[in-house]
Enzyme design. Sequence first.
Site, mmCIF file in Angstrom:
data_model
loop_
_atom_site.group_PDB
_atom_site.id
_atom_site.type_symbol
_atom_site.label_atom_id
_atom_site.label_comp_id
_atom_site.label_asym_id
_atom_site.label_seq_id
_atom_site.Cartn_x
_atom_site.Cartn_y
_atom_site.Cartn_z
ATOM 1 N N SER A 112 45.599 7.604 63.328
ATOM 2 C CA SER A 112 46.005 7.526 64.732
ATOM 3 C C SER A 112 46.836 6.268 64.948
ATOM 4 C CB SER A 112 44.755 7.465 65.607
ATOM 5 O OG SER A 112 45.124 7.061 66.906
ATOM 6 N N SER A 113 47.878 6.398 65.759
ATOM 7 C CA SER A 113 48.751 5.232 65.973
ATOM 8 C C SER A 113 47.986 4.088 66.635
ATOM 9 C CB SER A 113 49.953 5.619 66.827
ATOM 10 O OG SER A 113 49.528 6.093 68.077
ATOM 11 N N CYS A 114 46.854 4.403 67.308
ATOM 12 C CA CYS A 114 46.125 3.321 67.992
ATOM 13 C C CYS A 114 45.298 2.496 67.017
ATOM 14 C CB CYS A 114 45.278 3.873 69.123
ATOM 15 S SG CYS A 114 43.851 4.756 68.546
ATOM 16 N N TYR A 141 37.299 4.066 68.613
ATOM 17 C CA TYR A 141 37.982 5.192 67.965
ATOM 18 C C TYR A 141 38.793 4.690 66.771
ATOM 19 C CZ TYR A 141 41.209 9.194 67.667
ATOM 20 O OH TYR A 141 41.945 10.265 67.240
ATOM 21 N N LYS A 145 38.606 5.656 62.723
ATOM 22 C CA LYS A 145 39.777 6.230 62.039
ATOM 23 C C LYS A 145 40.256 5.340 60.887
ATOM 24 C CE LYS A 145 40.875 10.123 64.104
ATOM 25 N NZ LYS A 145 41.282 11.358 63.422
ATOM 26 N N HIS A 184 45.013 12.530 77.782
ATOM 27 C CA HIS A 184 46.075 11.565 77.508
ATOM 28 C C HIS A 184 47.148 11.698 78.582
ATOM 29 C CE1 HIS A 184 44.411 11.221 73.369
ATOM 30 N NE2 HIS A 184 44.745 9.980 73.584
HETATM 31 P P1 GDP Z 1 47.249 5.352 74.855
HETATM 32 O O1 GDP Z 1 48.628 5.733 74.366
HETATM 33 O O2 GDP Z 1 46.241 5.241 73.751
HETATM 34 O O3 GDP Z 1 47.301 4.117 75.706
HETATM 35 O O4 GDP Z 1 46.662 6.548 75.737
HETATM 36 P P2 GDP Z 1 47.073 7.338 77.076
HETATM 37 O O5 GDP Z 1 47.952 8.494 76.719
HETATM 38 O O6 GDP Z 1 45.798 7.692 77.751
HETATM 39 O O7 GDP Z 1 47.848 6.312 78.017
HETATM 40 C C1 GDP Z 1 49.175 5.951 77.807
HETATM 41 C C2 GDP Z 1 49.667 5.069 78.966
HETATM 42 O O8 GDP Z 1 49.847 5.860 80.143
HETATM 43 C C3 GDP Z 1 48.731 3.917 79.364
HETATM 44 O O9 GDP Z 1 49.534 2.789 79.657
HETATM 45 C C4 GDP Z 1 48.106 4.434 80.654
HETATM 46 O O10 GDP Z 1 47.663 3.401 81.505
HETATM 47 C C5 GDP Z 1 49.283 5.193 81.258
HETATM 48 N N1 GDP Z 1 48.910 6.178 82.292
HETATM 49 C C6 GDP Z 1 49.455 6.271 83.539
HETATM 50 N N2 GDP Z 1 48.876 7.244 84.247
HETATM 51 C C7 GDP Z 1 47.950 7.828 83.427
HETATM 52 C C8 GDP Z 1 47.034 8.902 83.606
HETATM 53 O O11 GDP Z 1 46.942 9.554 84.642
HETATM 54 N N3 GDP Z 1 46.260 9.219 82.522
HETATM 55 C C9 GDP Z 1 46.345 8.531 81.338
HETATM 56 N N4 GDP Z 1 45.554 8.902 80.315
HETATM 57 N N5 GDP Z 1 47.182 7.480 81.166
HETATM 58 C C10 GDP Z 1 47.978 7.142 82.191
#
Ligand code: GDP
Length: 316
Positions: A112-114, A141, A145, A184
Amino acid sequence: MTTFTLENKRVWVTGHTGMVGSAICRQLANVAGVTLLTVERKALDLTRQQATEQWLAEQQPEVVFHCAAKVGGIEANKTQPVEFISENLTIGLNVINGAAKYGVQKLINLGSSCFYPKLSEQPIVESSLLSGALEPTNEAYALAKISLAKLCQFYHQQYQKDFITVVPTNLYGPGDNFDPNAGHVIAALIDKFVMAKKQQLSSVTLWGTGKPLREFMHVDDAASGLVFLAQHYSNDKLINLSGGKTVSIYQLAQTIAQIVDYQGGILLDESKPDGMMKKSLDDSLVSQLGWKPKITLIQGLKSTVEFYLSRVAPYE
Ligand code: GDP
């Protein structure tokens, strides 16, 4: 250069009902002679070692795509670290150790990239793993991973097993979790904008500052890349699966709003976390092997909105 052929093999896809697993099953339908092996969660609980080994002993897969995992967006990861580390480690240990024990020839483990350090240089190269502290919102997580990626590497080095770890960039597409709280960002925002349009709300609120940069890949591209790498990559080193453009979360939200034709405003809730401010993966290794993603973000978002409207929203 083909290093391994999938043709005529017995292939087990763990997590076959999930977004990545189901996309891999669709891809494998194009490979001649593959016998696809899948098992429902209620018939096999992958957190049970004995049951997992019994399944492997009975079904004798030659190839495993290990996609089963407890996954979630930033909020779910932050609030349930115990479940994220334990379930992912347990499932991964059972599947990978079991695969080694029962003679699986090739295993494709999903990284995972995280799991790269929070302050990695961008775009992130594979050798950054374990070079710094992790992003706290997804530490649990990521630790699971990382351990599983190292386990595959150790199997390669110690027992010459062709177990590889592929690290996809942020994925989205049909089969994603469209829950606005647990999903996500792309799936959550599609749900939020469609609902806001239906309910004629005056605005949609994004989490964080809208400034973080992310690179996204459609899951059908990811599945094609995973099937490609299963056949063209045999190495103890990680390989990134990426190659798309990077966008800010705010730009992403604007694009989704346009696609669903939502005319209201976009607000920010800065009490919610941003996570990593920038996350994109270096694609040199995979592109040298001759693979690139094909689906643009706009095309992918449009088809994912269509999927959501036809398959998810009507059942709510
Ligand atoms: P990440 O890539 O591991 O950080 O996972 P996410 O896909 O959950 O979030 C990506 C980015 O989108 C983060 O900066 C979140 O704060 C932002 N974000 C903005 N609105 C939302 C939302 O409604 N849901 C989620 N999951 N992220 C959001």
